[in-house]
Scaffold this motif. Structure first.
Motif, PDB file in Angstrom:
ATOM      1  N   THR A 494       0.728  -1.153   0.095  1.00 16.31           N
ATOM      2  CA  THR A 494      -0.091  -0.058   0.045  1.00 16.31           C
ATOM      3  C   THR A 494       0.782   1.303   0.079  1.00 16.31           C
ATOM      4  O   THR A 494       1.657   1.562   0.783  1.00 16.31           O
ATOM      5  CB  THR A 494      -0.792  -0.011   1.440  1.00 16.31           C
ATOM      6  OG1 THR A 494      -1.846  -1.112   1.248  1.00 16.31           O
ATOM      7  CG2 THR A 494      -1.851   1.223   1.482  1.00 16.31           C
ATOM      8  N   TRP A 495       0.941   1.974  -0.954  1.00 15.63           N
ATOM      9  CA  TRP A 495       1.709   3.219  -0.986  1.00 15.63           C
ATOM     10  C   TRP A 495       0.881   4.261  -0.135  1.00 15.63           C
ATOM     11  O   TRP A 495      -0.026   4.425   0.396  1.00 15.63           O
ATOM     12  CB  TRP A 495       1.738   3.909  -2.246  1.00 15.63           C
ATOM     13  CG  TRP A 495       0.421   4.413  -3.028  1.00 15.63           C
ATOM     14  CD1 TRP A 495      -0.174   3.660  -4.075  1.00 15.63           C
ATOM     15  CD2 TRP A 495       0.140   5.712  -2.920  1.00 15.63           C
ATOM     16  NE1 TRP A 495      -1.145   4.627  -4.439  1.00 15.63           N
ATOM     17  CE2 TRP A 495      -1.075   5.726  -3.980  1.00 15.63           C
ATOM     18  CE3 TRP A 495       0.375   6.907  -2.221  1.00 15.63           C
ATOM     19  CZ2 TRP A 495      -1.568   6.955  -4.269  1.00 15.63           C
ATOM     20  CZ3 TRP A 495      -0.314   8.014  -2.352  1.00 15.63           C
ATOM     21  CH2 TRP A 495      -1.511   8.082  -3.591  1.00 15.63           C
ATOM     22  N   VAL A 496       2.064   5.130   0.571  1.00 15.26           N
ATOM     23  CA  VAL A 496       1.843   6.061   1.496  1.00 15.26           C
ATOM     24  C   VAL A 496       2.289   7.563   1.515  1.00 15.26           C
ATOM     25  O   VAL A 496       3.241   7.756   0.907  1.00 15.26           O
ATOM     26  CB  VAL A 496       2.645   5.655   2.901  1.00 15.26           C
ATOM     27  CG1 VAL A 496       2.178   6.649   4.146  1.00 15.26           C
ATOM     28  CG2 VAL A 496       2.278   4.216   3.324  1.00 15.26           C
ATOM     29  N   GLY A 497       1.049   8.185   1.458  1.00 14.79           N
ATOM     30  CA  GLY A 497       1.585  10.000   1.129  1.00 14.79           C
ATOM     31  C   GLY A 497       1.088  10.567   2.474  1.00 14.79           C
ATOM     32  O   GLY A 497       0.541  10.201   3.601  1.00 14.79           O
ATOM     33  N   ILE A 498       1.551  11.948   2.377  1.00 15.90           N
ATOM     34  CA  ILE A 498       1.249  13.022   3.466  1.00 15.90           C
ATOM     35  C   ILE A 498       0.344  13.985   2.893  1.00 15.90           C
ATOM     36  O   ILE A 498       0.633  14.656   1.957  1.00 15.90           O
ATOM     37  CB  ILE A 498       2.362  13.331   4.242  1.00 15.90           C
ATOM     38  CG1 ILE A 498       3.151  12.387   4.877  1.00 15.90           C
ATOM     39  CG2 ILE A 498       1.927  14.501   5.352  1.00 15.90           C
ATOM     40  CD1 ILE A 498       4.352  12.805   5.503  1.00 15.90           C
ATOM     41  N   CYS A 499      -0.772  14.393   3.348  1.00 14.32           N
ATOM     42  CA  CYS A 499      -1.823  15.373   2.820  1.00 14.32           C
ATOM     43  C   CYS A 499      -1.952  16.436   4.040  1.00 14.32           C
ATOM     44  O   CYS A 499      -2.457  17.535   3.616  1.00 14.32           O
ATOM     45  CB  CYS A 499      -3.019  14.847   2.264  1.00 14.32           C
ATOM     46  SG  CYS A 499      -4.251  14.169   3.321  1.00 14.32           S
ATOM     47  N   GLY A 500      -1.376  16.362   5.209  1.00 16.43           N
ATOM     48  CA  GLY A 500      -1.527  17.320   6.049  1.00 16.43           C
ATOM     49  C   GLY A 500      -0.439  18.396   5.947  1.00 16.43           C
ATOM     50  O   GLY A 500       0.453  18.457   5.098  1.00 16.43           O
ATOM     51  N   GLU A 501      -0.645  19.770   6.742  1.00 13.84           N
ATOM     52  CA  GLU A 501       0.335  20.841   6.476  1.00 13.84           C
ATOM     53  C   GLU A 501       1.531  20.353   6.525  1.00 13.84           C
ATOM     54  O   GLU A 501       2.768  21.050   6.093  1.00 13.84           O
ATOM     55  CB  GLU A 501      -0.198  21.728   7.578  1.00 13.84           C
ATOM     56  CG  GLU A 501      -1.498  22.444   7.199  1.00 13.84           C
ATOM     57  CD  GLU A 501      -1.845  23.043   6.048  1.00 13.84           C
ATOM     58  OE1 GLU A 501      -0.669  23.889   5.666  1.00 13.84           O
ATOM     59  OE2 GLU A 501      -2.444  22.804   5.321  1.00 13.84           O
ATOM     60  N   LEU A 502       2.030  19.357   7.367  1.00 12.75           N
ATOM     61  CA  LEU A 502       3.505  18.895   7.663  1.00 12.75           C
ATOM     62  C   LEU A 502       4.131  18.552   6.199  1.00 12.75           C
ATOM     63  O   LEU A 502       5.249  18.732   6.110  1.00 12.75           O
ATOM     64  CB  LEU A 502       3.545  17.761   8.594  1.00 12.75           C
ATOM     65  CG  LEU A 502       4.411  17.647   9.681  1.00 12.75           C
ATOM     66  CD1 LEU A 502       4.597  19.097  10.254  1.00 12.75           C
ATOM     67  CD2 LEU A 502       4.450  16.642  10.709  1.00 12.75           C
ATOM     68  N   GLY A 503       3.249  18.000   5.341  1.00 13.44           N
ATOM     69  CA  GLY A 503       3.845  17.721   3.945  1.00 13.44           C
ATOM     70  C   GLY A 503       4.654  18.691   3.338  1.00 13.44           C
ATOM     71  O   GLY A 503       5.528  18.361   2.508  1.00 13.44           O
ATOM     72  N   ALA A 504       4.300  20.123   3.532  1.00 14.23           N
ATOM     73  CA  ALA A 504       4.832  21.133   2.921  1.00 14.23           C
ATOM     74  C   ALA A 504       6.154  21.572   3.690  1.00 14.23           C
ATOM     75  O   ALA A 504       6.824  22.643   3.207  1.00 14.23           O
ATOM     76  CB  ALA A 504       3.902  22.292   2.505  1.00 14.23           C
ATOM     77  N   ASP A 505       6.380  21.152   4.933  1.00 14.23           N
ATOM     78  CA  ASP A 505       7.484  21.694   5.830  1.00 14.23           C
ATOM     79  C   ASP A 505       8.709  21.109   4.938  1.00 14.23           C
ATOM     80  O   ASP A 505       9.119  19.998   5.294  1.00 14.23           O
ATOM     81  CB  ASP A 505       7.135  21.234   7.085  1.00 14.23           C
ATOM     82  CG  ASP A 505       8.160  21.631   8.168  1.00 14.23           C
ATOM     83  OD1 ASP A 505       9.302  22.199   7.788  1.00 14.23           O
ATOM     84  OD2 ASP A 505       7.896  21.683   9.150  1.00 14.23           O
TER      85      ASP A 505
END
Ligand code: PEP
Ligand code: MG
Length: 543
Positions: A494-505
């Protein structure tokens, strides 16, 4: 200060003095003529010059705005060769024995009217193209100078309307932006302005000749122009303009480039959006796809619950516009801080821990099914992912998938075409992290919602400003949870992404890549800064 609103063509800011353009009236002589042959020759000469002019404009637009946009002038050239139009003009000259000017104006007005009365807004906007080629022939017939629109200083042009050929002829070094009383967002003028990155408003009914020489700001984000802006407004919009300009410079440098580290590791960089109005931002910032479409904005923007059809149109539009890019659409995440009157949700003492998101959807099945049916129907138009928010148990995820399967069976029985799609789970609670191995077996991808994950892990209400001194956005517990989620996901393919604000940090980008995160979904403006950071990393070097 005066504020006037219109329809914005581009999300951008233009600041400068206004130059009001008053188009000179073309005086048409409609006297009877004696020498039909001479008049036919005058018309033919003007038509050939107009064709040559459109070819020259094609070359100019090609250099400044690209092939797709320049094609309008190719179409104009074809319109000038169109038998119906040319025959209509010749007939007026020959049969009514009128001047070439009169014949051109009359035949073009008739054709423009036919387009303007069509139902399709795109076809309606074509009437401006007929006006444009008609004016071009008239300029040659009357000897008018079409190049006298601009002054000598860079300015915001204010006009009744602008034709595509007028727009492309404008000297870009003197054009900060433009505002027109008429025009449409579908017109070729609008398309040109967009591809030349010129902030502009159309259908701004309040434009006034008195504005000539005044200081003004076009705020394309809010579809308005401020004339004689206040100092505060000037300062804040100037800052926004500078940020935009930095983004444009980054775009020149990084557009079309991979999100690949020096040692060859590639990660997907997607954008977060709230609805169809953000499509332009996704494209302009060259995002690889959409990692989070917060559909609750579709609900929040409506006075009553949006029906299946309305939702289908919104999802289809986004999928189709961005295809073949992947668009991950999150099912309704109402509740907590996002309340809606028509949902008639009870007051709760603890709404963040309350009746929200998937909890509402699983208990209001008919409400949920409307959205799922709309999504399944839209899946035929692009590359879709469906993602469920606030999942805390395998039972919930299975139940959501069962309702989805039920909708699918219904639609198939109705003969509706359904496309391919991936199914994902948002990881927003410690519970989801701890059972990530079990959830991973049930879906194609995870997307970590670090905003809620931080709130629920640290027991810090994300809405409460007073808690700021206690909040640590890089809390080791949250970082460990991200690592655990990636490992669990990868154990099951299962691939994993981040979509919360921390992703842009960008101070954490290296950490996330080392953890094995496959995708980062961020607000559109953060896509290119993130790409820059990724391209500067070398993961083969020791930490
Ligand atoms: C999150 O919780 O991180 C998230 C992306 O969802 P939202 O901010 O919409 O709650
Ligand atoms: Mg969330």
């Amino acid at each position: 200060m005066q504020v006037a609103t219109g329809k914005s063509i581009l999300n951008g800011i233009a600041i400068g003095k206004i130059k009001v353009y008053r188009a000179p009236e073309t005086v048409i002589s409609d006297r009877q003529i004696d020498d039909v042959e001479a008049e036919m020759a005058r018309f033919e000469e003007a038509r050939q010059k107009a064709i040559a002019q459109q070819n020259a404009l094609y070359e100019k637009a090609l250099a400044e705005a690209g092939e797709e946009t320049a094609a309008v002038f190719e179409v104009h050239g074809m319109m000038l060769d169109d038998d119906d139009l040319v025959d209509a003009i010749r007939e007026i000259i020959a049969k009514q024995r009128r001047t070439a000017e009169y014949a051109v104006r009359t035949a073009c007005d008739n054709q423009a009217k036919i387009f303007a009365e069509m139902d399709d807004p795109y076809m309606q906007a074509r009437s401006a193209d007929i006006d444009d080629i008609g004016q071009s022939m008239l300029d040659f017939l009357t000897g008018a100078d079409p190049n006298s629109l601009q002054g000598t200083e860079p300015s915001i042009l204010v006009a009744k309307d602008l034709a595509p050929s007028e727009t492309v002829r404008l000297d870009k070094s003197l054009l900060l932006g433009f505002v027109t009383r008429e025009g449409s967002t579908n017109s070729h003028t609008a398309i040109l302005a967009r591809s030349m990155n010129i902030p502009a408003l159309v259908q701004c009914g309040d434009v006034s000749a008195d504005w000539d020489g005044k200081m003004a700001i076009i705020d394309g984000y809010n579809s308005c122009i401020y004339v004689d802006p206040t100092d505060d407004l000037f300062r804040s919009l100037k800052k926004k303009q500078e940020e935009d300009q930095a983004g444009v410079a980054l775009l020149q440098e990084l557009k079309g480039k991979d999100n690949t580290t020096i040692d060859g590791r590639t990660v997907k960089v997607y954008a977060n959006i709230g609805g169809p109005s953000d499509i332009g931002a996704v494209q302009q910032n060259d995002a690889g796809g959409v990692g989070l479409f917060r559909t609750e904005f579709v609900y929040l923007n409506s006075r009553q619950e949006p029906g299946e059809e309305e939702q289908f149109e919104a999802y289809r539009h986004v999928l189709e516009s961005l295809a073949p890019k992947q668009v991950i659409i999150r099912t309704c995440d109402i509740g907590a801080d996002k309340t809606i009157d028509y949902m008639k949700l009870d007051h709760e003492d603890n709404p963040a821990l309350g009746y929200r998101a998937i909890r509402i959807c699983l208990t209001r099945k008919e409400f949920f099914k409307k959205q799922l049916r709309a999504l399944l129907r839209a899946s035929a138009y692009g590359n879709m992912g469906i993602m469920f928010p606030m999942i805390i148990s395998v039972r919930e995820l299975r139940e959501a998938k069962e309702i989805l399967a039920e909708c699918r069976a219904e639609l198939e029985a109705e003969g509706v075409k359904i496309g391919q799609y991936e199914i994902g789970t948002m990881i927003e609670t410690p519970a989801a992290v701890l059972i990530a191995d079990d959830l991973a077996k049930e879906c194609d991808f995870f997307s970590i919602g670090t905003n809620d994950l931080t709130q629920y892990t640290c027991a810090i209400d994300r809405q409460n400003a007073k808690l700021e001194p206690f909040s640590d956005t890089h809390h080791p517990a949250v970082l460990r949870e991200i690592q655990m989620t990636v490992e669990a996901g990868h154990r099951h393919g299962t691939w994993v992404g981040i979509c919360g604000e921390l992703g842009a940090d960008t101070t954490l980008t290296e950490t996330f890549l080392r953890m094995g995160v496959d995708e980062l979904s961020v607000n559109p403006k953060s896509v290119l800064p993130l790409r820059k950071t990724i391209r500067g990393l070398n993961l083969s070097q020791n930490e």
